[in-house]
Every structure is written in C-alpha cells, then in structure tokens.
Design an enzyme around this catalytic site. Structure first.
Site, PDB file in Angstrom:
ATOM      1  N   TRP A   1      43.494  38.600  34.126  1.00  0.00           N
ATOM      2  CA  TRP A   1      43.656  37.461  35.038  1.00  0.00           C
ATOM      3  C   TRP A   1      42.672  36.346  34.718  1.00  0.00           C
ATOM      4  O   TRP A   1      42.680  35.309  35.354  1.00  0.00           O
ATOM      5  CB  TRP A   1      43.458  37.910  36.483  1.00  0.00           C
ATOM      6  CG  TRP A   1      42.259  38.779  36.668  1.00  0.00           C
ATOM      7  CD1 TRP A   1      40.981  38.360  36.892  1.00  0.00           C
ATOM      8  CD2 TRP A   1      42.206  40.215  36.625  1.00  0.00           C
ATOM      9  NE1 TRP A   1      40.140  39.437  36.985  1.00  0.00           N
ATOM     10  CE2 TRP A   1      40.872  40.594  36.835  1.00  0.00           C
ATOM     11  CE3 TRP A   1      43.172  41.208  36.423  1.00  0.00           C
ATOM     12  CZ2 TRP A   1      40.457  41.921  36.847  1.00  0.00           C
ATOM     13  CZ3 TRP A   1      42.755  42.533  36.440  1.00  0.00           C
ATOM     14  CH2 TRP A   1      41.426  42.873  36.652  1.00  0.00           C
ATOM     15  N   ARG A   2      41.804  36.596  33.743  1.00  0.00           N
ATOM     16  CA  ARG A   2      40.732  35.639  33.514  1.00  0.00           C
ATOM     17  C   ARG A   2      41.065  34.598  32.445  1.00  0.00           C
ATOM     18  O   ARG A   2      40.644  33.445  32.547  1.00  0.00           O
ATOM     19  CB  ARG A   2      39.497  36.441  33.094  1.00  0.00           C
ATOM     20  CG  ARG A   2      38.227  35.681  33.214  1.00  0.00           C
ATOM     21  CD  ARG A   2      37.051  36.604  32.944  1.00  0.00           C
ATOM     22  NE  ARG A   2      36.338  36.962  34.159  1.00  0.00           N
ATOM     23  CZ  ARG A   2      35.332  37.816  34.192  1.00  0.00           C
ATOM     24  NH1 ARG A   2      34.941  38.430  33.089  1.00  0.00           N
ATOM     25  NH2 ARG A   2      34.729  38.071  35.325  1.00  0.00           N
TER      26      ARG A   2
ATOM     27  N   GLU B   1      42.349  38.774  42.895  1.00  0.00           N
ATOM     28  CA  GLU B   1      41.276  38.775  43.893  1.00  0.00           C
ATOM     29  C   GLU B   1      41.591  39.724  45.055  1.00  0.00           C
ATOM     30  O   GLU B   1      40.714  40.402  45.565  1.00  0.00           O
ATOM     31  CB  GLU B   1      41.024  37.356  44.428  1.00  0.00           C
ATOM     32  CG  GLU B   1      40.352  36.435  43.423  1.00  0.00           C
ATOM     33  CD  GLU B   1      38.953  36.904  43.033  1.00  0.00           C
ATOM     34  OE1 GLU B   1      38.334  37.671  43.781  1.00  0.00           O
ATOM     35  OE2 GLU B   1      38.500  36.505  41.939  1.00  0.00           O
TER      36      GLU B   1
ATOM     37  N   GLN C   1      37.450  45.845  47.278  1.00  0.00           N
ATOM     38  CA  GLN C   1      37.154  47.287  47.458  1.00  0.00           C
ATOM     39  C   GLN C   1      37.657  48.160  46.307  1.00  0.00           C
ATOM     40  O   GLN C   1      37.755  49.363  46.462  1.00  0.00           O
ATOM     41  CB  GLN C   1      37.790  47.863  48.741  1.00  0.00           C
ATOM     42  CG  GLN C   1      37.866  46.929  49.894  1.00  0.00           C
ATOM     43  CD  GLN C   1      36.781  47.179  50.902  1.00  0.00           C
ATOM     44  OE1 GLN C   1      35.879  47.968  50.653  1.00  0.00           O
ATOM     45  NE2 GLN C   1      36.824  46.523  52.019  1.00  0.00           N
ATOM     46  N   THR C   2      38.042  47.577  45.189  1.00  0.00           N
ATOM     47  CA  THR C   2      38.640  48.383  44.119  1.00  0.00           C
ATOM     48  C   THR C   2      38.050  47.977  42.768  1.00  0.00           C
ATOM     49  O   THR C   2      37.828  46.795  42.508  1.00  0.00           O
ATOM     50  CB  THR C   2      40.175  48.184  44.107  1.00  0.00           C
ATOM     51  OG1 THR C   2      40.647  48.320  45.446  1.00  0.00           O
ATOM     52  CG2 THR C   2      40.869  49.207  43.245  1.00  0.00           C
TER      53      THR C   2
ATOM     54  N   LEU D   1      46.269  52.322  45.576  1.00  0.00           N
ATOM     55  CA  LEU D   1      45.197  51.318  45.658  1.00  0.00           C
ATOM     56  C   LEU D   1      44.517  51.334  47.025  1.00  0.00           C
ATOM     57  O   LEU D   1      43.375  50.910  47.161  1.00  0.00           O
ATOM     58  CB  LEU D   1      45.761  49.907  45.446  1.00  0.00           C
ATOM     59  CG  LEU D   1      45.830  49.363  44.020  1.00  0.00           C
ATOM     60  CD1 LEU D   1      46.372  47.940  44.039  1.00  0.00           C
ATOM     61  CD2 LEU D   1      44.478  49.376  43.340  1.00  0.00           C
TER      62      LEU D   1
ATOM     63  N   TYR E   1      44.110  50.528  51.299  1.00  0.00           N
ATOM     64  CA  TYR E   1      44.019  49.294  52.094  1.00  0.00           C
ATOM     65  C   TYR E   1      45.324  48.508  52.005  1.00  0.00           C
ATOM     66  O   TYR E   1      45.392  47.397  51.483  1.00  0.00           O
ATOM     67  CB  TYR E   1      42.840  48.423  51.641  1.00  0.00           C
ATOM     68  CG  TYR E   1      41.519  49.144  51.692  1.00  0.00           C
ATOM     69  CD1 TYR E   1      40.836  49.306  52.896  1.00  0.00           C
ATOM     70  CD2 TYR E   1      40.958  49.693  50.539  1.00  0.00           C
ATOM     71  CE1 TYR E   1      39.640  49.985  52.948  1.00  0.00           C
ATOM     72  CE2 TYR E   1      39.759  50.376  50.588  1.00  0.00           C
ATOM     73  CZ  TYR E   1      39.105  50.515  51.790  1.00  0.00           C
ATOM     74  OH  TYR E   1      37.913  51.194  51.839  1.00  0.00           O
TER      75      TYR E   1
ATOM     76  N   TYR F   1      35.567  33.852  50.881  1.00  0.00           N
ATOM     77  CA  TYR F   1      35.293  34.210  49.486  1.00  0.00           C
ATOM     78  C   TYR F   1      36.545  34.017  48.623  1.00  0.00           C
ATOM     79  O   TYR F   1      36.507  33.356  47.574  1.00  0.00           O
ATOM     80  CB  TYR F   1      34.801  35.671  49.365  1.00  0.00           C
ATOM     81  CG  TYR F   1      34.976  36.152  47.953  1.00  0.00           C
ATOM     82  CD1 TYR F   1      34.102  35.726  46.971  1.00  0.00           C
ATOM     83  CD2 TYR F   1      36.062  36.952  47.585  1.00  0.00           C
ATOM     84  CE1 TYR F   1      34.303  36.087  45.643  1.00  0.00           C
ATOM     85  CE2 TYR F   1      36.274  37.323  46.274  1.00  0.00           C
ATOM     86  CZ  TYR F   1      35.379  36.882  45.312  1.00  0.00           C
ATOM     87  OH  TYR F   1      35.589  37.218  44.002  1.00  0.00           O
TER      88      TYR F   1
ATOM     89  N   ASP G   1      30.638  36.714  47.398  1.00  0.00           N
ATOM     90  CA  ASP G   1      30.982  38.080  47.804  1.00  0.00           C
ATOM     91  C   ASP G   1      29.705  38.930  47.793  1.00  0.00           C
ATOM     92  O   ASP G   1      28.600  38.399  47.618  1.00  0.00           O
ATOM     93  CB  ASP G   1      32.072  38.660  46.881  1.00  0.00           C
ATOM     94  CG  ASP G   1      31.562  38.906  45.476  1.00  0.00           C
ATOM     95  OD1 ASP G   1      30.432  38.467  45.155  1.00  0.00           O
ATOM     96  OD2 ASP G   1      32.279  39.555  44.696  1.00  0.00           O
TER      97      ASP G   1
ATOM     98  N   CYS H   1      13.670  35.109  37.693  1.00  0.00           N
ATOM     99  CA  CYS H   1      13.976  35.967  38.848  1.00  0.00           C
ATOM    100  C   CYS H   1      12.704  36.338  39.612  1.00  0.00           C
ATOM    101  O   CYS H   1      11.831  37.034  39.092  1.00  0.00           O
ATOM    102  CB  CYS H   1      14.696  37.230  38.367  1.00  0.00           C
ATOM    103  SG  CYS H   1      15.083  38.348  39.727  1.00  0.00           S
TER     104      CYS H   1
HETATM  105 FE1  SF4 Z   1      18.979  41.120  39.013  1.00  0.00          FE
HETATM  106 FE2  SF4 Z   1      16.943  42.005  37.547  1.00  0.00          FE
HETATM  107 FE3  SF4 Z   1      18.430  39.996  36.691  1.00  0.00          FE
HETATM  108 FE4  SF4 Z   1      16.785  39.645  38.713  1.00  0.00          FE
HETATM  109  S1  SF4 Z   1      16.233  40.127  36.611  1.00  0.00           S
HETATM  110  S2  SF4 Z   1      18.886  38.935  38.594  1.00  0.00           S
HETATM  111  S3  SF4 Z   1      16.939  41.622  39.724  1.00  0.00           S
HETATM  112  S4  SF4 Z   1      19.089  42.108  37.003  1.00  0.00           S
END
Ligand code: SF4
Length: 363
Positions: free
Chosen positions: A39-40, A52, A57-58, A95, A97, A135, A153, A224
C-alpha cells in the site's frame, strides 16, 4: 544536552529544538531503509484507507495477504459499498475486530452517496466517516493526498515521548492533542505523508514498544533526550489499564454426519452476527454436558474432552475448555455446517481456531 532543571520554559524550548531536527534525519533514514509495502509504493486513497483500517491492532505481515485478497475481490469503493455482508466477513475472517469491516462498508456507502465514489482528501470530512478517527484521517489525508496534517498513533506517541523525554501520560487525550500540535509545527509541507510514515516506521522497527528500543541503530540517537538521559526504556508513561474481564466457557463441537453445529451470535456486541460454536457458561464437567445434551433431546453416541484454550479480546478474555460430541441426529436449533460451508460460507471468529485445528479442520 540541555539542562532540564531550569524550568518549564527551558524544557519547552529544548523540546522544540529537538523536534525541529527530526524531519531531515527521519526522512533520510526512511528514504534509505523503509520497508516496501503493497500500500506504500502507489498510495491510492482506497488502498491507503483499507491498509490503515486493517493495520489497526494487526501486524503488517498478517495484513499483507488479507489486503491483496480484499482488493482483488473488491477493487473499488463502489464494489465495497455493494458487497454482501457474508462476503465482507469472509474476506475479514481471522483478522478480528469485525466492526472495522462493517464500518468500512458504511463509510464506502457514504462516499458513494455524498462524494461520487471518491474519498475526500480533507481530514475534517474524512473524520466524519464511520470508523475513521483523527489518526486514520491524518494518515489518509497526508499519505494519499499530500495534505500537511499529523497522524499520531501509539507508535508516534512513543517516539515523541522518548525523543523529548516527556513523562506525560500518553493515554490522556490532551497529551495526544499536544503532540499533534508539536508535529504540525515541524511537518515538512512537501513530504507530509512520508514524514508521518517515517515516524510510524521508526516506532515499528527501531523505537520498539515491547522490549528495548534499538537506540544504537536509530537515526534520532544524536538528538534523543530519552537516550541522552538514559530513560528511553522507561518511556512512554501510560496509566495502567483496567484488567480484562474473564469469561469461562465450555465449547461444544457437536458433530453429526460430517457436519458441525453452529449458531449465530447476536446482532450487537462482541463478534456481532458472526457464527460460533455452541457453548455453555462456566467450566462444565462431563456429566453436566451429558445432562444438557439430554435436555436438548440429543441422542449422544460419544463424548470426549478437548484441549483448553484462551482468547484475548480488548476488554475480555475467554478461557475455554472443549468437548467433542458425536450425535445420532442433528438438533434443529443449530445450523449444521459441512466442510464447504465452513470454508466458504460461515465466518467463524479465530477464538475457536484451536478447536478446529485440533480436529485437523482448517479455519
Ligand atoms: Fe527511540 Fe532510542 Fe531512537 Fe530515542 S534513540 S528515538 S529512544 S530508538
């Protein structure tokens, strides 16, 4: 790394700085490493919408064959709108739901009546369709129509919580709203769909929810805050869920002349309208099952116990034990399905799969 002790204002400034750096890093990573998904690569609105809904949940690998078969049988929104319910449920069998596919059809009918069979690209209009929340509306609008709107999400909530070292409870609606706002501010206008997908992809492949995030191979490691502070594994913060209700059942495989007894579930509630194996409430012993069959007027030829099985729904768990009963005559209150009906006609929830598997019947 920024200091987080100097007040809320500093925290907000830091979050914004961190988030601003995300699009370039994520898009470069996505361009080089993204999974090729059916689908991408050609994101047509109907296909994106269907994918989507199926992916809720799958897992992706589970969805792939269902997605291909569904589009082959119902290749257009018009075909979906006109499909008989029996066919729809059969295409969705396994599937779970099932309200998802029923809503899909309701929405297809609205699209036929109000939009001439073309899915609208406006997220506000999409959100009015049955089964489409904020979403999914954001995902369809950005991926299929290039509209610069966020699609937040669980994966995205987790990634943003970790990248910004946020300890907000991600189950709180205001947390989701806040993150949508943050993403809206950094969305690259010309690649909104790719950016949303890159965030989801990172959450699915690298910044994992169950188990440790793979920080050492993450394209966002350098920015991060969760990683820098050593708290990535503790995030996101989620309020504890209410424990699921447990229902105990004794499932009966009533067999007679190569057919099995089935009954239809009520039109409303869990697994609405699907077929099911008859069952008795609670765990019953052999004598209780024999007595119940006698009360139904059955002539029992043999009875043997089957395995115990468990099936988990969102709010309920079914704990099941089973019995196989050979009857001399079919009981009139049930529908008696032969192999062909089981394969092609009746949609049975996967909750009963263990019992069919044990008998070597493929469901
Ligand atoms: Fe997630 Fe680690 Fe990447 Fe930060 S560095 S976004 S915690 S995978």
């Amino acid at each position: 790394m920024q200091c987080y002790d100097s007040g809320i204002l500093t925290q907000e400034v830091t979050k914004k700085e961190v988030l601003k750096k995300m699009p370039a890093l994520l898009l470069q990573w996505y361009d080089n490493t993204r999974r090729i998904l059916p689908w991408r690569e050609d994101p047509q609105p109907y296909a994106v919408w269907l994918s989507e809904i199926m992916l809720q949940q799958t897992r992706v690998e589970t969805v792939k064959p269902y997605f291909a078969r569904f589009l082959e049988v119902l290749p257009t929104i018009e075909a979906l709108a006109n499909a008989p319910e029996e066919l729809l449920l059969k295409l969705w069998e396994g599937l779970g739901y099932y309200s998802r596919v029923r809503n899909l059809q309701k929405a297809a009918r609205v699209v036929m009546e109000e939009y001439g069979g073309k899915l609208p690209g406006n997220p506000a209009l999409l959100e009015k369709l049955p089964g489409i929340g904020s979403y999914t509306a954001g995902a369809i609008a950005s991926i299929a129509f290039g509209v610069p709107v966020p699609a937040v999400d669980g994966n995205v909530l987790r990634v943003i919580s970790r990248v910004t070292a946020s300890r907000e409870d991600i189950t709180a609606p205001q947390c989701k709203k806040g993150m949508e706002k943050q993403i809206r501010e950094i969305l690259p206008k010309n690649r909104a769909g790719d950016f949303n997908q890159s965030l989801m992809e990172l959450g699915a492949m690298v910044c994992l929810g169950n188990g440790e995030p793979k920080c050492l191979c993450c394209p966002l490691q350098s920015i991060c805050e969760g990683f820098a502070q050593g708290i990535a594994g503790e995030l996101p913060v989620k309020a504890p869920k209410k424990p699921r209700r447990i229902e105990e059942k004794t499932v009966l495989l009533l067999h007679c002349s190569d057919t099995f007894a089935l009954r239809q579930r009520p039109k409303k509630g869990l697994l609405a309208g699907l077929w099911e194996l008859p069952s008795l409430e609670g765990f019953c012993g052999r004598e209780e099952v024999e007595k119940w069959l006698e009360q139904q007027g059955a002539e029992l030829l043999s009875l043997r116990p089957l395995i115990n099985s468990k099936h988990i729904f969102t709010h309920v768990e079914w704990h099941m034990q089973g019995f196989f009963a050979e009857l001399a005559e079919p009981l009139p209150e049930f529908f008696w399905a032969d192999h062909r009906a089981l394969e092609q006609q009746c949609t049975l929830p996967s909750a009963f799969k263990a019992y069919f598997n044990e008998l070597g019947l493929k469901k």
